[in-house]
Design a protein around this motif. Structure first.
Motif, PDB file in Angstrom:
ATOM      1  N   ALA A  70       0.841  -1.199   0.000  1.00 32.49           N
ATOM      2  CA  ALA A  70       0.000   0.000   0.000  1.00 32.49           C
ATOM      3  C   ALA A  70       0.882   1.259   0.000  1.00 32.49           C
ATOM      4  CB  ALA A  70      -0.967  -0.007   1.180  1.00 32.49           C
ATOM      5  N   GLN A  71       1.949   1.202  -0.779  1.00 36.75           N
ATOM      6  CA  GLN A  71       2.963   2.268  -0.847  1.00 36.75           C
ATOM      7  C   GLN A  71       2.744   3.113  -2.096  1.00 36.75           C
ATOM      8  OE1 GLN A  71       5.811   2.840   1.273  1.00 36.75           O
ATOM      9  NE2 GLN A  71       5.930   4.686   0.025  1.00 36.75           N
ATOM     10  N   LYS A  72       2.746   4.439  -1.929  1.00 33.44           N
ATOM     11  CA  LYS A  72       2.677   5.329  -3.089  1.00 33.44           C
ATOM     12  C   LYS A  72       4.039   5.332  -3.759  1.00 33.44           C
ATOM     13  CE  LYS A  72      -0.803   8.209  -0.975  1.00 33.44           C
ATOM     14  NZ  LYS A  72      -1.079   9.445  -0.250  1.00 33.44           N
ATOM     15  N   VAL A  73       4.044   4.963  -5.050  1.00 37.54           N
ATOM     16  CA  VAL A  73       5.305   4.856  -5.776  1.00 37.54           C
ATOM     17  C   VAL A  73       5.435   5.906  -6.881  1.00 37.54           C
ATOM     18  CG1 VAL A  73       5.547   2.406  -5.220  1.00 37.54           C
ATOM     19  CG2 VAL A  73       4.451   3.083  -7.380  1.00 37.54           C
ATOM     20  N   GLY A  74       4.373   6.675  -7.117  1.00 36.68           N
ATOM     21  CA  GLY A  74       4.443   7.693  -8.157  1.00 36.68           C
ATOM     22  C   GLY A  74       3.125   8.396  -8.360  1.00 36.68           C
ATOM     23  N   ILE A  75       3.075   9.179  -9.450  1.00 35.84           N
ATOM     24  CA  ILE A  75       1.873   9.946  -9.796  1.00 35.84           C
ATOM     25  C   ILE A  75       1.599   9.820 -11.291  1.00 35.84           C
ATOM     26  CG2 ILE A  75       2.087  11.607  -7.916  1.00 35.84           C
ATOM     27  CD1 ILE A  75       2.902  12.647 -11.467  1.00 35.84           C
ATOM     28  N   LEU A  76       0.350  10.101 -11.649  1.00 35.19           N
ATOM     29  CA  LEU A  76      -0.059  10.113 -13.049  1.00 35.19           C
ATOM     30  C   LEU A  76      -1.151  11.163 -13.214  1.00 35.19           C
ATOM     31  CD1 LEU A  76      -0.005   8.802 -15.902  1.00 35.19           C
ATOM     32  CD2 LEU A  76      -1.678   7.151 -15.047  1.00 35.19           C
ATOM     33  N   TRP A  77      -0.957  12.066 -14.192  1.00 32.05           N
ATOM     34  CA  TRP A  77      -1.932  13.113 -14.496  1.00 32.05           C
ATOM     35  C   TRP A  77      -2.358  12.970 -15.948  1.00 32.05           C
ATOM     36  CZ3 TRP A  77      -0.177  18.822 -15.436  1.00 32.05           C
ATOM     37  CH2 TRP A  77      -1.270  19.591 -15.856  1.00 32.05           C
ATOM     38  N   VAL A  78      -3.658  12.826 -16.152  1.00 32.33           N
ATOM     39  CA  VAL A  78      -4.226  12.613 -17.475  1.00 32.33           C
ATOM     40  C   VAL A  78      -5.416  13.543 -17.672  1.00 32.33           C
ATOM     41  CG1 VAL A  78      -5.315  10.893 -18.971  1.00 32.33           C
ATOM     42  CG2 VAL A  78      -3.592  10.183 -17.336  1.00 32.33           C
ATOM     43  N   ALA A  79      -5.555  14.073 -18.883  1.00 32.52           N
ATOM     44  CA  ALA A  79      -6.708  14.901 -19.229  1.00 32.52           C
ATOM     45  C   ALA A  79      -7.522  14.220 -20.314  1.00 32.52           C
ATOM     46  CB  ALA A  79      -6.248  16.271 -19.720  1.00 32.52           C
ATOM     47  N   ALA A  80      -8.836  14.260 -20.163  1.00 33.48           N
ATOM     48  CA  ALA A  80      -9.715  13.741 -21.208  1.00 33.48           C
ATOM     49  C   ALA A  80      -9.932  14.836 -22.242  1.00 33.48           C
ATOM     50  CB  ALA A  80     -11.054  13.307 -20.604  1.00 33.48           C
ATOM     51  N   GLN A  81      -9.579  14.542 -23.477  1.00 34.67           N
ATOM     52  CA  GLN A  81      -9.834  15.452 -24.603  1.00 34.67           C
ATOM     53  C   GLN A  81     -10.938  14.799 -25.428  1.00 34.67           C
ATOM     54  OE1 GLN A  81      -5.948  15.923 -26.439  1.00 34.67           O
ATOM     55  NE2 GLN A  81      -5.267  17.294 -24.810  1.00 34.67           N
ATOM     56  N   ARG A  82     -12.152  15.023 -24.999  1.00 36.81           N
ATOM     57  CA  ARG A  82     -13.299  14.283 -25.521  1.00 36.81           C
ATOM     58  C   ARG A  82     -13.533  14.505 -27.017  1.00 36.81           C
ATOM     59  NH1 ARG A  82     -15.160  11.666 -21.285  1.00 36.81           N
ATOM     60  NH2 ARG A  82     -14.790  12.565 -19.242  1.00 36.81           N
ATOM     61  N   ALA A  83     -13.283  15.704 -27.510  1.00 35.73           N
ATOM     62  CA  ALA A  83     -13.488  15.968 -28.940  1.00 35.73           C
ATOM     63  C   ALA A  83     -12.576  15.097 -29.801  1.00 35.73           C
ATOM     64  CB  ALA A  83     -13.255  17.446 -29.250  1.00 35.73           C
ATOM     65  N   LYS A  84     -11.426  14.733 -29.259  1.00 34.06           N
ATOM     66  CA  LYS A  84     -10.472  13.879 -29.977  1.00 34.06           C
ATOM     67  C   LYS A  84     -10.607  12.414 -29.578  1.00 34.06           C
ATOM     68  CE  LYS A  84      -6.904  17.452 -30.257  1.00 34.06           C
ATOM     69  NZ  LYS A  84      -5.519  17.793 -29.891  1.00 34.06           N
ATOM     70  N   GLN A  85     -11.522  12.119 -28.637  1.00 34.02           N
ATOM     71  CA  GLN A  85     -11.675  10.764 -28.103  1.00 34.02           C
ATOM     72  C   GLN A  85     -10.361  10.252 -27.521  1.00 34.02           C
ATOM     73  OE1 GLN A  85     -14.561   8.610 -27.823  1.00 34.02           O
ATOM     74  NE2 GLN A  85     -15.259  10.727 -27.868  1.00 34.02           N
ATOM     75  N   MET A  86      -9.610  11.175 -26.889  1.00 32.25           N
ATOM     76  CA  MET A  86      -8.263  10.841 -26.433  1.00 32.25           C
ATOM     77  C   MET A  86      -8.047  11.282 -24.986  1.00 32.25           C
ATOM     78  SD  MET A  86      -4.614  11.890 -28.175  1.00 32.25           S
ATOM     79  CE  MET A  86      -4.719  13.643 -27.925  1.00 32.25           C
ATOM     80  N   ALA A  87      -7.272  10.494 -24.281  1.00 33.60           N
ATOM     81  CA  ALA A  87      -6.744  10.887 -22.977  1.00 33.60           C
ATOM     82  C   ALA A  87      -5.312  11.335 -23.217  1.00 33.60           C
ATOM     83  CB  ALA A  87      -6.775   9.716 -22.003  1.00 33.60           C
ATOM     84  N   PHE A  88      -4.945  12.487 -22.677  1.00 34.03           N
ATOM     85  CA  PHE A  88      -3.599  13.001 -22.870  1.00 34.03           C
ATOM     86  C   PHE A  88      -2.860  12.955 -21.542  1.00 34.03           C
ATOM     87  CE2 PHE A  88      -0.164  16.000 -23.392  1.00 34.03           C
ATOM     88  CZ  PHE A  88       0.273  15.711 -24.675  1.00 34.03           C
ATOM     89  N   VAL A  89      -1.718  12.282 -21.529  1.00 34.40           N
ATOM     90  CA  VAL A  89      -0.899  12.158 -20.318  1.00 34.40           C
ATOM     91  C   VAL A  89      -0.045  13.407 -20.193  1.00 34.40           C
ATOM     92  CG1 VAL A  89       0.894  10.827 -19.146  1.00 34.40           C
ATOM     93  CG2 VAL A  89      -0.845   9.649 -20.519  1.00 34.40           C
ATOM     94  N   TYR A  90      -0.321  14.194 -19.156  1.00 34.12           N
ATOM     95  CA  TYR A  90       0.473  15.390 -18.902  1.00 34.12           C
ATOM     96  C   TYR A  90       1.698  15.102 -18.047  1.00 34.12           C
ATOM     97  CZ  TYR A  90      -2.602  18.744 -21.094  1.00 34.12           C
ATOM     98  OH  TYR A  90      -3.310  19.450 -22.020  1.00 34.12           O
ATOM     99  N   ASP A  91       1.577  14.155 -17.144  1.00 31.26           N
ATOM    100  CA  ASP A  91       2.720  13.865 -16.290  1.00 31.26           C
ATOM    101  C   ASP A  91       2.603  12.453 -15.742  1.00 31.26           C
ATOM    102  OD1 ASP A  91       5.139  14.418 -15.004  1.00 31.26           O
ATOM    103  OD2 ASP A  91       4.194  15.309 -13.254  1.00 31.26           O
ATOM    104  N   VAL A  92       3.730  11.793 -15.705  1.00 26.42           N
ATOM    105  CA  VAL A  92       3.841  10.504 -15.033  1.00 26.42           C
ATOM    106  C   VAL A  92       5.216  10.491 -14.383  1.00 26.42           C
ATOM    107  CG1 VAL A  92       4.694   9.299 -17.097  1.00 26.42           C
ATOM    108  CG2 VAL A  92       3.652   7.996 -15.238  1.00 26.42           C
ATOM    109  N   GLU A  93       5.245  10.053 -13.156  1.00 24.29           N
ATOM    110  CA  GLU A  93       6.530   9.963 -12.456  1.00 24.29           C
ATOM    111  C   GLU A  93       6.486   8.788 -11.498  1.00 24.29           C
ATOM    112  OE1 GLU A  93       9.501  12.381  -9.431  1.00 24.29           O
ATOM    113  OE2 GLU A  93       7.559  13.247  -9.908  1.00 24.29           O
TER     114      GLU A  93
END
Length: 155
Positions: A70-93
């Motif tokens: 149950a250890q936090k090992v990182g982060i992930l930030w994603v935005a839904a760009q619905r008009a493009k039917q795409m999720a865009f990854v802004y940051d992962v660490e």
């Protein structure tokens, strides 16, 4: 195995200030910002994407949590760009102490599930040219290059 768990407000505050510094540093290294205004420009760009913090519309901010400890090992930030039917990854660490254990790959596999749940059909991202390790990971995961920007610094 890992899980993507929505960030808490405290996790977000820690992430946010660190993100501004790291994004400014990457933009400096890539030659996109000048040292005198890098932090200010970084903060402005990120504030535009996350105007309401964790409550910002179509923004998904996760802690990457390793199941067994149950250890936090990182982060992930994603935005839904619905008009493009795409999720865009802004940051992962993946935090330094946890790197090279497959957590990033597992996080992206979990992300694929989340993206499908959102009704989206594609994942996009940007990777800085100097980040060869990330490029190798994304290629391994099946990402394809869609654009390449190049520059030459003259003496």
């Amino acid at each position: 195995m890992i899980q993507l768990v929505p960030m808490t407000e405290q996790d977000f505050q820690d992430f946010y200030e660190n993100l501004i510094r790291e994004y400014a540093a990457d933009k400096l290294k890539a030659g996109n910002y000048q040292p005198e205004d890098a932090l200010q420009r970084s903060r402005k760009e990120i504030e535009e994407q996350l105007p309401d913090g964790l409550a910002s519309n179509d923004q998904y901010l996760y802690s990457i949590v390793e199941d067994e400890a149950a250890q936090k090992v990182g982060i992930l930030w994603v935005a839904a760009q619905r008009a493009k039917q795409m999720a865009f990854v802004y940051d992962v660490e993946i935090y330094e102490a946890f790197r090279r254990r497959g957590y990033a790959e597992q996080a992206f596999l979990r992300l694929e599930e989340k993206v499908k749940e959102l009704g989206l059909t594609k994942i996009g991202l940007h990777v800085f040219g100097h980040n060869h390790a990330a490029q190798a990971l994304y290629k391994k995961l099946g990402f394809e290059i869609t654009n390449v920007h190049m520059a030459k610094t003259l003496d």
